[in-house]
Design an enzyme around this catalytic site. Structure first.
Site, short mmCIF file in Angstrom:
data_model
loop_
_atom_site.label_atom_id
_atom_site.label_comp_id
_atom_site.label_asym_id
_atom_site.label_seq_id
_atom_site.Cartn_x
_atom_site.Cartn_y
_atom_site.Cartn_z
N CYS A 103 0.83 -1.21 0.00
CA CYS A 103 0.00 0.00 0.00
C CYS A 103 0.87 1.27 0.00
CB CYS A 103 -0.98 -0.05 1.17
SG CYS A 103 -2.43 0.96 0.86
N HIS A 116 -3.53 -5.08 0.27
CA HIS A 116 -2.93 -5.68 1.48
C HIS A 116 -3.07 -7.20 1.43
CE1 HIS A 116 -2.50 -1.99 3.97
NE2 HIS A 116 -3.46 -1.55 3.19
N GLU A 141 -1.64 -9.41 3.13
CA GLU A 141 -1.54 -10.06 4.45
C GLU A 141 -2.89 -10.44 5.04
OE1 GLU A 141 -0.32 -7.15 3.66
OE2 GLU A 141 -1.16 -5.58 4.93
N1 GLN Z 1 -1.86 6.81 2.79
C1 GLN Z 1 -2.03 6.04 1.61
C2 GLN Z 1 -3.41 6.22 1.00
O1 GLN Z 1 -4.32 6.65 1.65
C3 GLN Z 1 -1.76 4.57 1.86
C4 GLN Z 1 -2.74 3.91 2.77
C5 GLN Z 1 -2.24 2.61 3.29
O2 GLN Z 1 -1.05 2.35 3.27
N2 GLN Z 1 -3.12 1.81 3.85
O3 GLN Z 1 -3.62 5.91 -0.14
#
Ligand code: GLN
Length: 547
Positions: free
Chosen positions: A382, A508, A510
């Protein structure tokens, strides 16, 4: 036949392991071929965990259907290997929200709306609905917090009432407590357990089973004392001694016949228990053939639970590669003031996890540059994918001031930016891109190699996206885009071809990893780390042989 219910409460202190206990029990019952669901009640007033700071509540776990939930749901999914939903995590905020909405609609027909019966009825409805929707044989319901908390009282009252509503043999109460060891006296103390059971009985709930969390094995006289004072048979007092791995807990509880006891008390007959797969998995944890160290470069490194699904998924990757995974948590900000090499030269893989805001961003980018230049396996999740894009734009494409607009609104190269629909959003709760979305993989890429299929679904939680204005140019400069969302053309995975293993995902992975079925990307990341370690060791060996 309707579902039966097991209610799990906690006493003495918080963070006592009710979540692992509930999840372990779920695994045992599932291993008897029963259909299980687990629901968590969180007595805080937030509607969901999405708006909570990880410093206070650890990671936010995201379900397939996009609910932002308590991290215990992650343990449940990992142990029972079922996808859970919105309804599996209910907070006081959700309950009161529903009650107030009904009152505004006039559904209470002029009644004075009260905690009993309106709030408790709403809680009961949520419990029965989750069980009905999942068509489970047994619903395990964990009540968050500790008996005696003001916020928890309506929940305890509701689960008390359910025994009368559903009748004997359909409801079971398990109380998880702490039996502290007082070093100076060299003694295990039962008084806190006695007190918390007394408090629970004061609410009208007599526990059927007590699970004692303890550092040291309980002696028979300690067990007898708890049985006597708490009015529970001795065989129904379980001990849950601190274990090196949480995945040992189901086995430890089953040695004490927990699932037999539950079957007996719920008047059920089931298939015999088959735990061979689980035992085999635990034995792999206990007998590793390799050891690797993974640097986790993030912002919330002081807190144990902030990246819990990631550390579990790394462990799962280790299990499938017979490797013990050591996680070296590194505060991203430190890398900004000290040379990254000092912190990263002894690691076999680098992972930058999800995150928010500009603090620590430059440190994460330095860690990624280190991984790219030194050919250390890199896995970006992410924000870790967004940072990898920025790093590539700056240091390979040469756009020195490239950035994400989350950190710099005026950057001349906004390689990561907001989607139009996210502009002008004022409300924070539940407004990110959440839950499972499709991703089409590019044949021949590392991601495709890992999954072995073309169309995958993974869970998201973010606002910002790869900015497609720069897509072609970055691809011309060697960046591999190996996963795209087919509906909206959003970049989901980037890679670097000329690197042993450099993969970064907008989603994600995970959240979908399981101990006995590691997520393919975590599995391959750890495989690359093992290979890296062997290569480096080989080199050192070759060098020392040469000398
Ligand atoms: N801050 C970034 C976004 O909002 C990544 C979010 C995250 O890593 N869950 O896109």
């Amino acid at each position: 036949m309707g579902s039966k219910f097991i209610f799990v409460t906690g006493g003495v202190v918080s963070s006592i392991g009710k979540g692992i206990t509930s999840a372990s029990l779920g695994r045992l019952l599932k291993s008897r071929d029963l259909k299980i669901t687990i629901q968590k009640f969180d007595p805080y007033i937030n509607v969901d965990a999405g708006t909570m700071n990880p410093y206070q509540h650890g990671e936010v776990f995201v379900t397939e259907d996009g609910a932002e939930t308590d991290l215990d749901l992650g343990h449940y999914e990992r142990f029972i290997d079922e996808n859970l939903h919105q309804d599996n995590n209910v907070t006081t905020g959700k309950i009161y929200g529903a009650v107030i909405a009904k009152e505004r609609k006039g559904e209470y027909l002029g009644d004075t709306v009260k905690v009993i019966p309106h709030v408790t009825n709403q809680i009961k409805e949520e419990i029965l609905k989750a069980a009905r929707d999942s068509q489970c044989d047994i619903a395990i319901v964990e009540v968050g917090g500790t008996v005696g908390d003001i916020e928890g009282q309506p929940f305890l009252e509701a689960i008390r009432q359910l025994k009368n509503d559903l009748g004997e043999g359909n409801v079971l109460y398990i109380h998880v407590t702490l039996v502290p060891h007082i070093g100076a006296a060299g003694e295990l103390k039962t008084k806190p357990t006695q007190h918390s059971v007394k408090e629970l009985r004061g609410m009208g709930i007599q526990p059927d089973i007590i699970v004692c969390r303890t550092e040291k094995k309980l002696t028979s006289d300690v067990l007898e004392k708890i049985a006597l004072y708490c009015d529970v048979e001795k065989e129904a007092i379980m001990q849950s001694v601190d274990a090196p791995s949480i995945y040992e807990v189901p086995l430890m509880l089953e040695k004490q016949h927990l699932s037999d006891l539950v079957m007996k008390k719920l008047r059920m007959i089931s298939s015999p228990l088959h735990l061979q797969d689980w035992e085999e998995m635990v034995s792999r944890i206990q007998h590793p053939e390799h050891r690797v160290t993974i640097a986790l470069v993030g912002k919330y490194v002081q807190l144990k639970d902030a990246y819990i699904s990631i550390s579990e998924a790394l462990t799962h990757g280790g299990i499938s590669n017979r490797a013990q995974v050591e996680i070296k948590k590194i505060d991203a900000e430190i890398l900004q003031s000290e040379t990254p090499d000092v912190h990263l030269r002894d690691v076999d893989g680098i992972l930058v996890p999800g995150g928010f805001g500009g603090r620590g961003l430059e440190g994460k980018i330095l860690a990624i540059q280190y991984a790219r230049e030194n050919r250390v396996p890199y896995f970006g999740i992410c924000y870790g994918m967004q940072c990898a894009t920025v790093e590539y734009a700056r240091n390979v494409a040469g756009w020195k001031k490239a950035n994400t607009t989350e950190a710099d609104l005026d950057t001349p190269y906004p390689v990561i930016s907001l989607l139009a629909e996210q502009h002008g959003l004022e409300s924070k709760g539940g407004t990110m891109r959440l839950g499972a979305y499709a991703c089409r993989l590019k044949k021949g890429s590392k991601a495709y190699d890992a999954y072995g299929e073309e169309l995958i679904y993974e869970r998201h939680r973010h606002r910002y996206e790869f900015n497609n204005i720069y897509l072609e140019e970055l691809m011309n400069k060697g960046l591999v885009v190996s996963g795209m969302n087919p509906e909206r053309n959003l970049v989901e995975i980037i890679e670097i071809a000329d690197h042993p293993w450099f993969v970064a995902t907008q989603f994600h992975p995970e959240f979908k990893s399981r101990p006995n079925r590691a997520h393919p990307l975590y599995r391959d990341f750890i495989k690359a780390a093992v290979e890296y370690r062997l290569r480096v060791q080989g080199k050192t060996k070759a060098v020392s042989a040469h000398q």
